[in-house]
Each structure stands twice: as C-alpha cells, then as structure tokens.
Design a protein around this motif. Structure first.
Motif, PDB file in Angstrom:
ATOM      1  N   ILE A 159       0.848  -1.274  -0.053  1.00  0.00           N
ATOM      2  CA  ILE A 159      -0.008  -0.116  -0.004  1.00  0.00           C
ATOM      3  C   ILE A 159       0.911   0.941  -0.074  1.00  0.00           C
ATOM      4  O   ILE A 159       1.854   1.300   0.419  1.00  0.00           O
ATOM      5  CB  ILE A 159      -1.040   0.247   1.043  1.00  0.00           C
ATOM      6  CG1 ILE A 159      -0.159   0.226   2.631  1.00  0.00           C
ATOM      7  CG2 ILE A 159      -1.912  -1.120   1.190  1.00  0.00           C
ATOM      8  CD1 ILE A 159      -0.978   0.364   3.832  1.00  0.00           C
ATOM      9  N   LYS A 183      -2.345  -1.369  -3.573  1.00  0.00           N
ATOM     10  CA  LYS A 183      -3.411  -0.722  -3.293  1.00  0.00           C
ATOM     11  C   LYS A 183      -2.985   0.869  -3.034  1.00  0.00           C
ATOM     12  O   LYS A 183      -2.016   1.031  -2.219  1.00  0.00           O
ATOM     13  CB  LYS A 183      -4.331  -1.154  -2.410  1.00  0.00           C
ATOM     14  CG  LYS A 183      -5.582  -0.452  -1.960  1.00  0.00           C
ATOM     15  CD  LYS A 183      -6.440  -1.267  -1.012  1.00  0.00           C
ATOM     16  CE  LYS A 183      -7.715  -0.445  -0.622  1.00  0.00           C
ATOM     17  NZ  LYS A 183      -8.517  -1.322   0.422  1.00  0.00           N
ATOM     18  N   SER A 192      -3.835   3.245  -0.876  1.00  0.00           N
ATOM     19  CA  SER A 192      -4.261   3.664   0.383  1.00  0.00           C
ATOM     20  C   SER A 192      -3.173   4.166   1.473  1.00  0.00           C
ATOM     21  O   SER A 192      -1.814   3.668   1.567  1.00  0.00           O
ATOM     22  CB  SER A 192      -5.008   2.361   0.611  1.00  0.00           C
ATOM     23  OG  SER A 192      -5.571   2.516   1.649  1.00  0.00           O
ATOM     24  N   GLU A 215      -6.355   3.788   6.195  1.00  0.00           N
ATOM     25  CA  GLU A 215      -7.720   3.401   5.398  1.00  0.00           C
ATOM     26  C   GLU A 215      -7.851   1.694   5.261  1.00  0.00           C
ATOM     27  O   GLU A 215      -9.229   1.486   4.655  1.00  0.00           O
ATOM     28  CB  GLU A 215      -7.644   4.094   4.027  1.00  0.00           C
ATOM     29  CG  GLU A 215      -7.597   5.514   3.995  1.00  0.00           C
ATOM     30  CD  GLU A 215      -7.213   6.213   2.694  1.00  0.00           C
ATOM     31  OE1 GLU A 215      -7.499   7.418   2.408  1.00  0.00           O
ATOM     32  OE2 GLU A 215      -6.463   5.404   1.933  1.00  0.00           O
TER      33      GLU A 215
END
Length: 362
Positions: free
Chosen positions: A168, A195, A197, A201
């Motif tokens: 992430i 991802k 993010s 989150e």
C-alpha cells in the motif's frame, strides 16, 4: 561535543571537493586518491563519534551544529492534529519521483542496494520463528503487508520468496509504477497486490489480517508516528512480526544523512528527509511497547557510498533495522504490569542476525 572529528572531517571535506571537481571535468575517469580520502574521512568521523558516545545514540546536539542551523535542532518531532499518519508534503516529494523507482542507478539506488541486507534480515528472522520450511519458497503461506511500498522495491523480492504480499502507498503514481513492473513476471502478478491507500484506510477491513508488516524507510516520513504504530498493531495478527528500517535522530545522522548524503553527494534528492522526523531506537521501542509489541532485535546499518552497498554494524547512531513481535491474545488479555525496560544497545550488539561492518566498509 563537537562532531567534526578533527583530521577525519577535514579529509572528508577535501575528498568531497576533489570528487566534485573531478566529476566536472569532461571525460574524467575519477580520482582514486579522493576515493581513499573520502573512505578514510567517513571511517574517522564514525569512529570518533562512536568513541565519544560509547555506541549510545543521542538526540542532544552540539553547539557548533546548532549555530550552523540556527535553532532547528531543538524542535521536537511535529505532532499531527489530523486523523491520518500521511504527510501531504511527503506525498508531493515522492509524487515527483514516482517514475524513477526502478532506475537502479538513480535517486533510489540506495534502496535497491538495501535489499541485499533487509530481505535476508526479514527472511532469516521469520524462518527462525517457524518450523515450516518450503524449499524454493521459504515464505510460502505468509501474508505480508508492505506499508509505503513505493514502486515495489521490497514487495517483489518478498513475493519471489513465496510470500503473499499486499503493498500500500498513498501516492497513486507509485502504485501504478509498482503494478506495471510486477506485470512483467506472471508469478509476482499472482502473489502481489497493490493498493493506493494509507494504513489507516485499510484498518477496518484488515483487522488482524497479516502475519508480517514491513515499514522500510517509512516512519521518518509519517505525520503521526504513534497513530502509525497503533494501526500496525490493529492489522497485524497476534504474535505477528513488524519490521522497520529507519534513521536514528542523532547529530551524526544530520551530518551524514542530510548534509553529506543530500546536500553534498546527492545520494538522495535534497529535501528527502527532515531531521525533526527521525526517531531513536529508544523512542520507537517506547511507542511499540505501549501498543502491545515486544522489540526483539535492533541492528545498526551503514551505507557505503563508495561501493554503493549496505552492511551491518553494532552502532545504531545512523540507520537501524528493528524487529518487533505483537503480543498474543492471551498475553494481551492478562497483561497488568508494564513491560520491563530493556537495553537496546546491548541487544543490538548481541543480535545473532547481524555482524559488524568490516574496516574497509566505511
């Protein structure tokens, strides 16, 4: 306490000037004498510093440096009043370099080189804690969260070892770069998912999901370190492992990590780091233990700009790698007493996974 190290610092300064002058000449092949002087200067400064502080890191800064940089050294790590550990200023820095992650000779060359020691550190530590071994895929069955994964420089080698990796990063362009690069390898395409993010989150959807979290060269960029550690605890399984590499908050880390690395030698782009955000092993351990972790290992690390390689060392006065384990469910539910204090420096010096840097490394 002055940190200039006498003749060692003067040798370093002369060598840096010679290297810069040689590099400016058309067709210049380099200056072996300058390389040797630089090597001697770096070694001398480190040895002088370690001798004076007796291998103990310090966040108290010298008058000479305070005068040089006004009062910046008295500023504590900024406290964020937001509900995110993401620093928007840091995001802008990395946004500009998102397309350069896989240039092994570019701005991230030192991170590429760090894989030579951080990947074995993670692998060997995890194998020492498990009775299961899968030849060819030693980390098979392990779910790893790579926080602040950037372009995937650490996610990919962990995936090649058999781990299931989730990377992430809040910078979308970093994730696009990482996704594109993993697509070249069908095996990695199956083992790694990225991802865009922040850590906060994914907390709700990933409570106690991961066996391992890695945050390599990340905590010195977050806005709220305590929130970051708390979120790591929330998404990590009981008895899961957390691996962190970062920079100590010492006078030496300012001189070599910012002045030399950024302003003089350009090992990393100028402005990459803020000394106020650096964190000592002692402070990091305090935050970890207050969030249910037990610190198992702290090892000093050192980058050699001449060879472009990293090595282990006893002192944590510059860079260091840390391994912590989240307490199990039973331990958390029955814990009533504060954890005993430990001597980080003693643990660092006796850690079995790290040796000392050879004399020729610095």
């Amino acid at each position: 306490m002055a940190i200039r190290g006498g003749g060692a610092a003067r040798a370093l300064t002369r060598a840096l000037r010679r290297r810069r002058a040689a590099a400016a000449l058309p067709g210049a092949a380099g200056d072996d004498h300058a390389d040797l002087s630089l090597q001697t200067g770096l070694r001398g400064i480190l040895q002088d510093y370690n001798r004076k502080i007796q291998l103990k890191s310090s966040s108290t800064l010298p008058v000479s440096l305070t005068g040089m940089k006004s009062n910046m050294f008295t500023v504590k790590r900024p406290f964020s009043t937001s509900h995110s550990s993401v620093d928007s200023k840091e995001m802008k820095k990395f946004q500009l370099l998102a397309h350069k992650w896989w240039d092994e000779e570019g701005e991230y060359a030192a991170l590429h080189a760090m894989n030579d020691i951080r990947v074995p550190f993670i692998r060997d530590t995890l194998l020492s804690m498990s009775s299961n071994y899968h030849p060819g895929n030693p980390l098979s069955g392990i779910k790893i969260l790579d926080v602040g994964c950037g372009g995937g420089l650490l996610s990919e080698p962990l995936g090649r070892l058999g781990a299931s990796v989730t990377g992430i990063d809040p910078v979308e362009d970093n994730i696009r770069t990482a996704d594109q690069h993993k697509s070249f390898d069908p095996v990695l395409a199956k083992r790694i998912q990225y991802k865009s993010s922040s850590l906060e989150e994914i907390v709700e959807e990933s409570m106690e999901t991961f066996d391992v979290i890695v945050a390599s060269e990340v905590v010195e960029h977050v806005a709220d370190l305590e929130m970051f550690i708390k979120c790591c605890s929330q998404v990590l399984k009981p008895e899961g492992s957390l691996f962190i590499t970062t920079i100590n908050k010492t006078q030496l880390s300012y001189v070599l990590g910012i002045v030399v690395a950024e302003k003089i030698m350009g090992i990393v782009p100028e402005g990459t780091h803020e000394w106020e955000k650096f964190v000592s092993p002692e402070e990091l351990e305090r935050l970890l233990e207050s969030n249910g972790f037990s610190v198992r290992t702290v090892n000093g690390m050192l980058y050699n700009p001449l060879s472009g390689s990293w090595g282990w060392m006893e002192s944590t006065s510059l860079n260091y790698a840390l391994h912590a384990v989240k307490s199990g469910a039973r331990a958390r539910s029955h814990a009533t007493d504060a954890p005993p204090e430990t001597d980080i420096q003693q643990r660092s010096a006796t850690a079995g996974t790290a040796g000392t840097v050879p004399d020729g490394t610095v």
